[in-house]
Design an enzyme around this catalytic site. Structure first.
Site: not given
Ligand SMILES: NC(=O)CCC(=O)C(=O)O
Length: 297
Positions: A169, A127, A48
């Site tokens: 993520c 996303k 990411e």
């Molecule tokens: N970059 C993100 O989306 C982090 C996501 C994250 O840390 C989580 O706990 O879920």
């Protein structure tokens, strides 16, 4: 029965050390992708925000314009770098994600570009679930202060291997995306991601293994390397999980490449042993992959 993964493949996750200089990030990504492909990787994944630091103040500064597609070189140097690299290495590249700016709507997105071995863009995933959390004394992060969410489930058909799904993520915390992708026939769910020291320790491996277990598919999680000098401390620990939820390969917090050989029979073996696929009770609850799902295919 047709196998979901048509033939064995080597997956590589590049846990890249990223910094403030975009051109350095791009050339570092290039050398790591070349290293991975020279070691036999067929699909290479980047993390990411691999071309920028991760943080809301950085998104507008590093954002590139992707639409109309294809963008010009000056609108998106990253698009052109990834496309050329995929073509040069004759490999599928899942380009982690980059900050995107769409001038028509004046909105920013966290966007992943996937290229085929001919250098053509195969898919764009924005996303869907923005990372907005507040754990007092630990971490507050609000992507939505700057970013807008995407609105598509992203499935990519790789002709010689089968279908994969891309999400980014925080998207992993919403099992619906994974379930829909698996029911639509994906053999692999890929999540470029940057968990942090709080939630990474708690949930990174658990989320990866849970998505693999629920759906009996391969899962890959690809993080940036940890940099304690940076504003955001990524967890690292990129990993590949198999359809029985076993971790096939994992790294620590440092820069490196995680390789895993995906076995073409493993998914069907797992599903034969524990036949969730024929035991679901859609007379009791709905099949969320049916009905009104928006796809980027
Ligand atoms: N970059 C993100 O989306 C982090 C996501 C994250 O840390 C989580 O706990 O879920």
């Amino acid at each position: 029965m047709t196998k979901l993964l048509k033939k064995p493949l080597k997956l590589a996750l590049v846990q890249l050390a990223t910094g403030a200089d975009k051109s350095v990030n791009l050339s570092r990504a290039r050398s790591k992708v070349i290293e991975a492909t020279s070691n036999g990787a067929n699909i290479v994944v980047l993390p990411e925000c691999f071309n920028s630091p991760y943080g809301t103040s950085f998104f507008p500064k590093y954002a590139e314009t992707l639409l109309p597609s294809p963008p010009t070189e000056s609108q998106s140097p990253t698009f052109h770098a990834l496309s050329a690299l995929a073509k040069e290495t004759k490999t599928y590249i899942v380009g982690g994600s980059i900050p995107e700016y769409w001038s028509e709507t004046k909105k920013h997105y966290n966007t992943s570009l996937t290229f085929g071995p001919d250098g053509k863009l195969l898919a764009t995933h924005r996303k869907v679930h923005l990372f907005d959390i507040d754990i007092p004394g630990k971490i507050r992060f609000k992507e939505s202060e700057v970013l807008s969410p995407g609105n598509r489930v992203t499935i990519v058909d790789l002709p010689e291997y089968g279908k994969i799904a891309i999400a980014i993520c925080y998207d992993i915390r919403f099992p619906e995306l994974a379930t829909i992708a698996a029911r639509k026939g994906c053999f692999l769910l890929l999540y470029p991601g940057a968990f942090n020291l709080t939630t990474g320790a708690l949930h990174w491996a658990l989320q990866g293994r849970a998505r693999a277990m629920d759906n009996q598919v391969y899962v890959g999680l690809c993080s940036p390397a940890q940099d304690m000098e940076a504003e955001y401390h990524a967890w690292g620990h990129s990993m590949v999980v198999d359809p029985n939820a076993q971790v096939l390969a994992e790294t620590d917090e440092n820069e490196g490449i995680v390789y895993a050989d995906l076995d073409a029979d493993k998914i069907e073996e797992a599903r034969k042993g524990i036949p969730l696929y024929t035991q679901r009770r859609f007379d009791v609850y709905p099949d969320i992959s049916q009905g009104d799902v928006r796809y980027e295919e």
